[in-house]
Design a protein around this motif. Structure first.
Motif, PDB file in Angstrom:
ATOM      1  N   LYS A   5       0.881  -1.248   0.058  1.00 35.93           N
ATOM      2  CA  LYS A   5       0.120  -0.167   0.114  1.00 35.93           C
ATOM      3  C   LYS A   5       0.914   1.281   0.056  1.00 35.93           C
ATOM      4  CE  LYS A   5      -4.166  -2.121   1.558  1.00 35.93           C
ATOM      5  NZ  LYS A   5      -5.519  -1.823   2.241  1.00 35.93           N
ATOM      6  N   ILE A   6       1.903   1.341   0.702  1.00 38.53           N
ATOM      7  CA  ILE A   6       3.131   2.379   0.457  1.00 38.53           C
ATOM      8  C   ILE A   6       4.193   1.901   0.196  1.00 38.53           C
ATOM      9  CG2 ILE A   6       4.118   4.065   2.121  1.00 38.53           C
ATOM     10  CD1 ILE A   6       1.964   4.133   3.878  1.00 38.53           C
ATOM     11  N   ASP A  10       6.470   7.355  -2.621  1.00 38.53           N
ATOM     12  CA  ASP A  10       5.113   8.092  -2.398  1.00 38.53           C
ATOM     13  C   ASP A  10       5.007   9.039  -1.307  1.00 38.53           C
ATOM     14  OD1 ASP A  10       3.865   5.902  -3.812  1.00 38.53           O
ATOM     15  OD2 ASP A  10       3.125   4.759  -2.177  1.00 38.53           O
ATOM     16  N   VAL A  12       3.840  10.981   1.884  1.00 43.95           N
ATOM     17  CA  VAL A  12       3.080  10.697   2.927  1.00 43.95           C
ATOM     18  C   VAL A  12       2.716  11.519   3.892  1.00 43.95           C
ATOM     19  CG1 VAL A  12       3.374   7.919   2.771  1.00 43.95           C
ATOM     20  CG2 VAL A  12       4.889   9.602   4.200  1.00 43.95           C
ATOM     21  N   VAL A  28       8.495   8.874   0.626  1.00 41.36           N
ATOM     22  CA  VAL A  28       9.353   7.829   1.266  1.00 41.36           C
ATOM     23  C   VAL A  28      10.686   7.332   0.500  1.00 41.36           C
ATOM     24  CG1 VAL A  28       8.832   5.155   1.771  1.00 41.36           C
ATOM     25  CG2 VAL A  28       6.929   6.959   1.838  1.00 41.36           C
ATOM     26  N   ILE A  70       4.823   2.301  10.132  1.00 43.21           N
ATOM     27  CA  ILE A  70       3.913   2.387   8.889  1.00 43.21           C
ATOM     28  C   ILE A  70       2.597   2.881   9.305  1.00 43.21           C
ATOM     29  CG2 ILE A  70       2.882  -0.023   8.514  1.00 43.21           C
ATOM     30  CD1 ILE A  70       4.058   0.444   5.391  1.00 43.21           C
ATOM     31  N   LEU A  75      -1.088   7.626   3.234  1.00 42.45           N
ATOM     32  CA  LEU A  75      -0.612   8.035   2.049  1.00 42.45           C
ATOM     33  C   LEU A  75      -1.644   9.543   1.771  1.00 42.45           C
ATOM     34  CD1 LEU A  75       1.049   6.591  -0.441  1.00 42.45           C
ATOM     35  CD2 LEU A  75      -1.216   6.384  -1.314  1.00 42.45           C
TER      36      LEU A  75
END
Length: 109
Positions: A5-6, A10, A12, A28, A70, A75
């Motif tokens: 998912k991440i 990305d 965030v 990230v 996490i 996101l």
């Protein structure tokens, strides 16, 4: 194979921490899946005091980004920039892609 998912690259949003830190965004740099942590540029800066060595005769204080769990980041929505959850949607051909749950916008990567 499970889709992450991440991912690296990305953007965030930080969800926890001191009030002045919460809501800050960053990219990230590294994902550590075994530890469930991510390293984000500009967030959770740590300082380490280093003794002089042969490699670093000056010594001094190193500043670096420490890993963040996490669950403490989300996101950033590509449309609004606010925190969003991620949906994994399959198209007609069966190809999976990540989509922002709030806006429905496709997430690159």
């Amino acid at each position: 194979m499970a889709m992450a998912k991440i991912k690296k690259g990305d953007t965030v949003v930080l969800l926890v921490g001191p009030k002045e830190q919460r809501g800050r965004t960053g990219e990230v740099l590294k994902v550590l899946p075994k530890e469930n942590k991510v390293v984000v540029s500009g967030l959770k800066l740590a300082k380490r005091h280093r003794k002089p060595t042969q490699d670093n005769p000056q010594g001094g204080i190193d500043t670096f980004e420490a890993p963040i769990h996490i669950s403490n980041v989300a996101l950033a929505d590509p449309k609004t920039g606010k925190a969003t959850r991620v949906k994994i949607v399959a198209d007609k051909d069966g190809k999976k892609s990540r989509v922002a749950a709030k806006s429905g916008e496709k997430i690159s990567g």
